[in-house]
Scaffold this motif. Structure first.
Motif, PDB file in Angstrom:
ATOM      1  N   GLY A 173       4.854   1.308  -4.319  1.00  0.00           N
ATOM      2  CA  GLY A 173       4.105   1.591  -3.110  1.00  0.00           C
ATOM      3  C   GLY A 173       4.574   2.879  -2.482  1.00  0.00           C
ATOM      4  N   ILE A 174       3.959   3.220  -1.369  1.00  0.00           N
ATOM      5  CA  ILE A 174       4.360   4.419  -0.653  1.00  0.00           C
ATOM      6  C   ILE A 174       4.372   4.111   0.838  1.00  0.00           C
ATOM      7  CG2 ILE A 174       2.014   5.375  -0.636  1.00  0.00           C
ATOM      8  CD1 ILE A 174       3.402   8.172  -0.926  1.00  0.00           C
ATOM      9  N   MET A 175       5.505   4.376   1.465  1.00  0.00           N
ATOM     10  CA  MET A 175       5.675   4.209   2.900  1.00  0.00           C
ATOM     11  C   MET A 175       5.245   5.516   3.556  1.00  0.00           C
ATOM     12  SD  MET A 175       7.636   1.338   3.493  1.00  0.00           S
ATOM     13  CE  MET A 175       8.779   0.281   2.653  1.00  0.00           C
ATOM     14  N   ILE A 176       4.291   5.435   4.462  1.00  0.00           N
ATOM     15  CA  ILE A 176       3.773   6.638   5.107  1.00  0.00           C
ATOM     16  C   ILE A 176       4.047   6.578   6.596  1.00  0.00           C
ATOM     17  CG2 ILE A 176       1.697   7.967   5.629  1.00  0.00           C
ATOM     18  CD1 ILE A 176       0.558   7.056   2.970  1.00  0.00           C
TER      19      ILE A 176
ATOM     20  N   PRO B 160       8.204   7.092  -1.595  1.00  0.00           N
ATOM     21  CA  PRO B 160       7.842   6.096  -2.602  1.00  0.00           C
ATOM     22  C   PRO B 160       8.796   4.906  -2.515  1.00  0.00           C
ATOM     23  CG  PRO B 160       7.934   8.278  -3.565  1.00  0.00           C
ATOM     24  CD  PRO B 160       8.526   8.390  -2.194  1.00  0.00           C
ATOM     25  N   ALA B 161       8.281   3.735  -2.869  1.00  0.00           N
ATOM     26  CA  ALA B 161       9.091   2.520  -2.839  1.00  0.00           C
ATOM     27  C   ALA B 161       8.767   1.660  -4.055  1.00  0.00           C
ATOM     28  CB  ALA B 161       8.814   1.741  -1.551  1.00  0.00           C
ATOM     29  N   THR B 162       9.757   0.867  -4.471  1.00  0.00           N
ATOM     30  CA  THR B 162       9.553  -0.067  -5.579  1.00  0.00           C
ATOM     31  C   THR B 162       9.960  -1.459  -5.116  1.00  0.00           C
ATOM     32  OG1 THR B 162      11.749   0.468  -6.431  1.00  0.00           O
ATOM     33  CG2 THR B 162       9.895   1.623  -7.420  1.00  0.00           C
TER      34      THR B 162
ATOM     35  N   GLN C 221      12.346  -7.393  -2.308  1.00  0.00           N
ATOM     36  CA  GLN C 221      12.138  -6.503  -1.161  1.00  0.00           C
ATOM     37  C   GLN C 221      11.797  -5.098  -1.630  1.00  0.00           C
ATOM     38  OE1 GLN C 221      15.715  -6.362   1.146  1.00  0.00           O
ATOM     39  NE2 GLN C 221      16.964  -5.567  -0.500  1.00  0.00           N
ATOM     40  N   TRP C 222      11.238  -4.316  -0.724  1.00  0.00           N
ATOM     41  CA  TRP C 222      10.869  -2.932  -1.025  1.00  0.00           C
ATOM     42  C   TRP C 222      12.095  -2.051  -0.896  1.00  0.00           C
ATOM     43  CZ3 TRP C 222       6.588  -1.835  -3.410  1.00  0.00           C
ATOM     44  CH2 TRP C 222       5.482  -2.674  -3.266  1.00  0.00           C
TER      45      TRP C 222
ATOM     46  N   GLY D 214       6.284  -2.572   5.499  1.00  0.00           N
ATOM     47  CA  GLY D 214       6.092  -2.354   4.068  1.00  0.00           C
ATOM     48  C   GLY D 214       5.235  -1.142   3.792  1.00  0.00           C
ATOM     49  N   PRO D 215       5.003  -0.897   2.527  1.00  0.00           N
ATOM     50  CA  PRO D 215       4.214   0.279   2.147  1.00  0.00           C
ATOM     51  C   PRO D 215       2.757   0.152   2.602  1.00  0.00           C
ATOM     52  CG  PRO D 215       5.406  -0.620   0.266  1.00  0.00           C
ATOM     53  CD  PRO D 215       5.539  -1.590   1.375  1.00  0.00           C
TER      54      PRO D 215
END
Length: 154
Positions: free
Chosen positions: A76-79, A86-88, A93-94, A119-120
């Motif tokens: 995912g991507i946290m904006i 970017p996050a996995t 958990q992220w 979260g993302p």
């Protein structure tokens, strides 16, 4: 006795006033070169930094989607308004990738619609594809919408 035929010739000496280029000729050459250089610079396109940031974010999103499809693990991507990371999904958990985190230049802002909570904001899950939210990048005077469509899997 035999003597080799001499092929030495006398090199003609330039006459007075014929010793290279005159100052006027050098100045004209420099003026023409400067004019040509200025025309080239004027016709070159300026760099569009907003477009560059837009393209960079689009590449990150595409890479995260591909990573999720290849690895089978959600990404995912946290904006935030001033940047993204970017996050996995690991260990329930992220986890943010600090190495790939990006802070935008001072006047640039990001906006996601619809806004989401923790979260993302964008999740790439190979098992449960979710709709892509709209992402807007602005520099105060202009705004660009990021359009990303996920490739169709066979």
């Amino acid at each position: 006795m035999l003597r080799a035929a001499s092929t030495l010739r006398k090199v003609p000496q330039p006459h007075a006033g014929e010793r290279g280029l005159s100052l006027v000729e050098v100045m004209v050459t420099l003026a023409i070169t400067a004019l040509a250089a200025s025309l080239i610079v004027e016709t070159a396109r300026p760099v569009d930094n907003l477009k560059s940031e837009h393209d960079r974010l689009a590449q990150v999103i595409e890479r995260l989607d591909l990573r999720a499809r290849v690895s089978g693990e959600p990404t995912g991507i946290m904006i935030e308004t001033t940047g993204y990371a970017p996050a996995t999904w690991k260990g329930g958990q992220w986890q943010i990738s600090v190495r790939e985190q990006r802070t935008l230049p001072e006047r640039y802002r990001l906006r996601v619609s619809p806004a989401s909570g923790d979260g993302p904001q964008i999740v790439f899950d190979p098992l449960m594809p979710a709709p892509m939210p709209e992402i807007f990048l602005s520099d105060g005077s202009r705004q660009m919408r990021l359009a990303y469509s996920r490739p169709v899997q066979p």
